[in-house]
Scaffold this active site. Structure first.
Site, PDB file in Angstrom:
ATOM      1  N   HIS A 198       0.819  -1.210   0.000  1.00 55.05           N
ATOM      2  CA  HIS A 198       0.000   0.000   0.000  1.00 55.05           C
ATOM      3  C   HIS A 198       0.858   1.267   0.000  1.00 55.05           C
ATOM      4  O   HIS A 198       0.560   2.243  -0.697  1.00 55.05           O
ATOM      5  CB  HIS A 198      -0.923   0.005   1.221  1.00 55.05           C
ATOM      6  CG  HIS A 198      -1.938  -1.095   1.184  1.00 55.05           C
ATOM      7  ND1 HIS A 198      -2.555  -1.590   2.308  1.00 55.05           N
ATOM      8  CD2 HIS A 198      -2.443  -1.810   0.143  1.00 55.05           C
ATOM      9  CE1 HIS A 198      -3.400  -2.551   1.969  1.00 55.05           C
ATOM     10  NE2 HIS A 198      -3.340  -2.716   0.677  1.00 55.05           N
ATOM     11  N   ARG A 305      -3.247  -2.317 -15.180  1.00 53.26           N
ATOM     12  CA  ARG A 305      -3.424  -3.260 -14.079  1.00 53.26           C
ATOM     13  C   ARG A 305      -4.703  -2.887 -13.324  1.00 53.26           C
ATOM     14  O   ARG A 305      -4.855  -1.750 -12.896  1.00 53.26           O
ATOM     15  CB  ARG A 305      -2.223  -3.211 -13.134  1.00 53.26           C
ATOM     16  CG  ARG A 305      -0.884  -3.544 -13.803  1.00 53.26           C
ATOM     17  CD  ARG A 305       0.251  -3.457 -12.788  1.00 53.26           C
ATOM     18  NE  ARG A 305       1.536  -3.840 -13.335  1.00 53.26           N
ATOM     19  CZ  ARG A 305       2.453  -2.980 -13.764  1.00 53.26           C
ATOM     20  NH1 ARG A 305       2.224  -1.674 -13.703  1.00 53.26           N
ATOM     21  NH2 ARG A 305       3.606  -3.399 -14.250  1.00 53.26           N
ATOM     22  N   ARG A 341      -5.951  -5.499 -18.473  1.00 55.07           N
ATOM     23  CA  ARG A 341      -5.703  -6.850 -17.991  1.00 55.07           C
ATOM     24  C   ARG A 341      -6.778  -7.236 -16.977  1.00 55.07           C
ATOM     25  O   ARG A 341      -7.066  -6.472 -16.048  1.00 55.07           O
ATOM     26  CB  ARG A 341      -4.326  -6.946 -17.328  1.00 55.07           C
ATOM     27  CG  ARG A 341      -3.954  -8.362 -16.887  1.00 55.07           C
ATOM     28  CD  ARG A 341      -2.551  -8.418 -16.304  1.00 55.07           C
ATOM     29  NE  ARG A 341      -2.463  -7.738 -15.016  1.00 55.07           N
ATOM     30  CZ  ARG A 341      -1.333  -7.558 -14.333  1.00 55.07           C
ATOM     31  NH1 ARG A 341      -0.196  -8.005 -14.835  1.00 55.07           N
ATOM     32  NH2 ARG A 341      -1.328  -6.923 -13.175  1.00 55.07           N
ATOM     33  N   GLU A 440       3.550 -15.813 -19.828  1.00 57.33           N
ATOM     34  CA  GLU A 440       4.229 -15.566 -18.556  1.00 57.33           C
ATOM     35  C   GLU A 440       4.862 -16.814 -17.953  1.00 57.33           C
ATOM     36  O   GLU A 440       5.483 -16.731 -16.891  1.00 57.33           O
ATOM     37  CB  GLU A 440       3.232 -14.992 -17.545  1.00 57.33           C
ATOM     38  CG  GLU A 440       2.613 -13.676 -17.975  1.00 57.33           C
ATOM     39  CD  GLU A 440       1.551 -13.200 -17.001  1.00 57.33           C
ATOM     40  OE1 GLU A 440       1.872 -12.330 -16.180  1.00 57.33           O
ATOM     41  OE2 GLU A 440       0.416 -13.716 -17.065  1.00 57.33           O
ATOM     42  N   ASN A 463       8.285 -10.178 -16.190  1.00 56.30           N
ATOM     43  CA  ASN A 463       8.541 -10.389 -14.762  1.00 56.30           C
ATOM     44  C   ASN A 463       8.236 -11.834 -14.356  1.00 56.30           C
ATOM     45  O   ASN A 463       9.049 -12.510 -13.730  1.00 56.30           O
ATOM     46  CB  ASN A 463       7.688  -9.436 -13.920  1.00 56.30           C
ATOM     47  CG  ASN A 463       8.016  -7.983 -14.182  1.00 56.30           C
ATOM     48  OD1 ASN A 463       9.034  -7.669 -14.768  1.00 56.30           O
ATOM     49  ND2 ASN A 463       7.126  -7.106 -13.772  1.00 56.30           N
ATOM     50  N   ASP A 464       7.046 -12.293 -14.711  1.00 58.35           N
ATOM     51  CA  ASP A 464       6.681 -13.666 -14.344  1.00 58.35           C
ATOM     52  C   ASP A 464       7.386 -14.701 -15.206  1.00 58.35           C
ATOM     53  O   ASP A 464       7.695 -15.801 -14.728  1.00 58.35           O
ATOM     54  CB  ASP A 464       5.165 -13.853 -14.450  1.00 58.35           C
ATOM     55  CG  ASP A 464       4.452 -13.436 -13.172  1.00 58.35           C
ATOM     56  OD1 ASP A 464       5.057 -13.585 -12.092  1.00 58.35           O
ATOM     57  OD2 ASP A 464       3.310 -12.960 -13.247  1.00 58.35           O
ATOM     58  N   ARG A 474      10.217 -13.770  -7.352  1.00 61.03           N
ATOM     59  CA  ARG A 474      10.635 -12.389  -7.616  1.00 61.03           C
ATOM     60  C   ARG A 474      10.371 -11.452  -6.444  1.00 61.03           C
ATOM     61  O   ARG A 474      10.744 -10.282  -6.506  1.00 61.03           O
ATOM     62  CB  ARG A 474       9.958 -11.857  -8.874  1.00 61.03           C
ATOM     63  CG  ARG A 474       8.446 -11.774  -8.858  1.00 61.03           C
ATOM     64  CD  ARG A 474       7.947 -11.399 -10.245  1.00 61.03           C
ATOM     65  NE  ARG A 474       6.511 -11.384 -10.388  1.00 61.03           N
ATOM     66  CZ  ARG A 474       5.760 -10.298 -10.291  1.00 61.03           C
ATOM     67  NH1 ARG A 474       6.326  -9.142 -10.044  1.00 61.03           N
ATOM     68  NH2 ARG A 474       4.451 -10.359 -10.450  1.00 61.03           N
ATOM     69  N   CYS A 511       5.484  -6.213 -21.667  1.00 55.47           N
ATOM     70  CA  CYS A 511       5.014  -5.204 -20.716  1.00 55.47           C
ATOM     71  C   CYS A 511       5.637  -5.327 -19.333  1.00 55.47           C
ATOM     72  O   CYS A 511       5.136  -4.740 -18.383  1.00 55.47           O
ATOM     73  CB  CYS A 511       3.490  -5.282 -20.593  1.00 55.47           C
ATOM     74  SG  CYS A 511       2.868  -6.886 -20.047  1.00 55.47           S
TER      75      CYS A 511
END
Length: 591
Positions: A198, A305, A341, A440, A463-464, A474, A511
């Site tokens: 957050h 996102r 997404r 991914e 990333n994934d 990660r 992305c």
């Protein structure tokens, strides 16, 4: 370097884009210790009343912070404080504390402390990042209420009383970050946290560069030390040497130049020196970032996102709320593609309202499209909202964590159901809407040719893909040195997916964070990726890079990199082959 202290480099996770240099100010959150005090029988009612009064004060304070945040940043950012406010009325917290007061004759402070310790012990049995974020909220609330019960000042020490401050802490909370002055606090560095924490979301909204998951920065840094925070790579340098400081200054000057160029010439085309066009879109975490991305000349949105609508909430978001968010982004880019997404839940993002059972390996459990199968009403509502937004622009749907063509078929069936409902209710929608698969996992990369027959586009989530190819979490600080986007196995899968997409006549984009790094962006283009989607603040930098490269040179460099045996050798080969390109783009050595 000052006082002869050796330079320290720490690798963590990118939390908020940008790069900052300043002086360390360690921020210590001292959660008060409640002494073991018992009260006479006739004072138990008074202690219960004191607890009620402390909760009321805490609620007023949090609601005031929420109002300030909404006025300053927006309603979505302000919702971050809802979990703490709701926790004030949680039966486990309220009734548990009252029971300790009534049955054990504990003081309000001690009873509340015991109750919170029980909750912490229960929640701490998992390392799930979403649970850890709730623990952070729990600790923040605990400190706030205990301070009121014990008559103590705010548990956070003040920070930012002078300019150029970098706040360094074990962990940070949203209530602390929300009130920072970016003109004084120029950077944040924390032992814990991830990009989805957050406080990190608020740091991005405030445009304060931040690095998270640094492990022990709070104990290794001392007040007054010079520190550099790179929010793009997650790297922190304490007491940088002369060469590191010089590299920072040149990089900062270059970034200012790129930002100025991007603002003054936002519609400057992303075209290489050999006249090859590259589509350059923006990644967005929140709807309000769309206007900023547009001002910097984004060719649309490559990744919107949507988890901000669900993470940290105790109730499912309604269709109308979602529709307004999607519509605002579509209207910001009326003639450009906007890739939305669907909820990428699981892993480090799971809303409280789903009440999912704990998983030993959440990144290998219910994730992305798998949750869609189990929670059809949640995703049906989202698809309805997205379909309603299609009348406001070129809206496309991106499905995360796809491994098999059957999963794409299931999503399309659910989409058809949503469309039928909306038409029956008199809503205007555009059909067909383009639906694409995210690549991914190694399974998806190996099955790209088959997936391409059920998709309108492909998007590589680097990333994934790195995480699952290398079996490296990660979010793990201890394994950060193994998380290598340039690993040959990763490169070969990207090249495979790009070739399959090209053969099928589909656009293939990337992305992940790899596209935001200079060498990573060039490598992706060289491997056949046709469009890049990057953090909106990086748009001017990557556009400058594209305009300074020759695609034929980049392809040759990528072909050579594919033959390298290790990630380090890949980077060395790319740096040598593309040295002229990097120099044209004003990239300091080692960028």
């Amino acid at each position: 370097m000052s006082d002869g202290v050796a330079r320290v480099i720490l690798e963590g996770f990118p939390a908020s884009e940008g790069i900052a240099r300043g002086r360390v100010r360690r921020v210590v959150r001292d959660v008060p210790v409640a002494p073991h005090v018992t009260v006479p029988d006739d004072e138990r009612t008074r202690e219960i009343e004191r607890f009620r009064h402390a909760r009321r004060r805490a609620r007023c304070e949090l609601e005031e912070i929420k109002r300030e945040t909404e006025n300053r940043l927006g309603s979505i950012e302000a919702r971050i404080f809802d979990p703490q406010i709701l926790m004030l009325d949680d039966p486990e917290v309220v009734e548990g504390t009252r029971r300790y007061i009534s049955e054990s004759r504990l003081s309000a402070a001690r009873a509340f402390d015991w109750c919170m310790l029980e909750l912490k012990e229960r929640w701490s049995r998992t390392s799930h990042p979403m649970v850890l974020d709730r623990l952070n909220d729990l600790e923040d609330l605990k400190g706030r209420i205990l301070s009121r019960l014990l008559g103590l000042p705010d548990p956070w020490s003040p920070v930012g009383d002078s300019g150029g401050t970098v706040a360094v802490a074990r962990d940070l909370t949203p209530s602390f970050v929300a009130r920072l002055d970016p003109s004084r606090v120029v950077g944040l560095a924390a032992d814990g946290g991830t990009r989805t924490s957050h406080w990190a979301i608020l740091a991005r909204s405030l445009e304060i560069p931040a690095a998270a998951g640094l492990g022990d920065v709070s104990t290794r840094a001392r007040d007054g030390q010079e520190i550099i925070v790179d929010g793009l790579s997650g790297r922190v340098v304490i007491e940088p040497d002369a060469s590191e400081a010089d590299r920072f200054e040149r990089r900062r000057a270059a970034m200012r130049g790129w930002r100025r160029e991007g603002t003054e010439s936002p519609r400057e085309e992303s075209v290489t020196l050999d006249r090859q066009g590259v589509t350059l879109r923006a990644n967005l975490d929140l709807p309000g970032e769309a206007a900023r991305a547009r001002r910097l000349g984004a060719d649309g949105v490559g990744l919107f996102r949507t988890e901000f609508l669900v993470v940290g909430r105790s109730t499912m978001p309604g269709e109308e709320e979602q529709y307004r968010a999607y519509r605002s982004v579509a209207e910001a880019f009326p003639s450009r593609a906007v890739f939305i997404r669907t909820f990428d839940l699981g892993g480090d993002k799971f809303p409280v309202f789903l009440r999912t059972p704990p998983e030993d390996n959440p990144f290998l459990g219910r994730r992305g499209v798998r949750v869609c199968r189990d929670e059809p009403e949640l995703f049906l509502t989202q698809l309805r909202a997205i379909l309603r937004a299609t009348v406001h622009g070129d809206v496309r749907i991106m499905v995360p964590f796809v491994n098999a063509a059957s999963e794409m078929v299931s999503v399309r069936n659910l989409l058809d159901r949503a469309a039928e409902q909306l038409r029956a209710e008199g809503f205007e929608i555009k059909r067909p809407v383009k639906v694409g698969a995210m690549i991914e996992t190694p399974a998806a990369a190996l099955a790209t040719r088959n997936l391409a027959t059920h998709a309108d586009f492909l998007s590589i989530g680097t990333n994934d893909l790195v995480q699952y190819t290398l079996a490296v979490d990660r979010t793990s600080t201890g394994l950060a040195h193994l998380f290598d986007p340039f690993h040959p196995a990763v490169l070969r899968q990207i090249a495979m997916a790009a070739r399959a997409g090209e053969t099928a006549g589909l656009e293939v984009s990337a992305c992940g964070e790899m596209a935001t790094r200079p060498l990573g962006a060039l490598l992706l283009l060289g491997l056949g990726v046709q469009s890049l989607s990057v953090a909106w603040r990086s748009l001017p930098e990557i556009r400058r890079l594209v305009r300074c490269c020759r695609l034929d040179e980049v392809r040759a460099a990528a072909a050579a990199a594919l033959e390298a045996p290790t990630g380090n050798r890949v980077k060395q080969a790319l740096s040598a082959s593309l040295a002229v390109t990097l120099e044209r783009g004003r990239y300091p050595a080692g960028s």
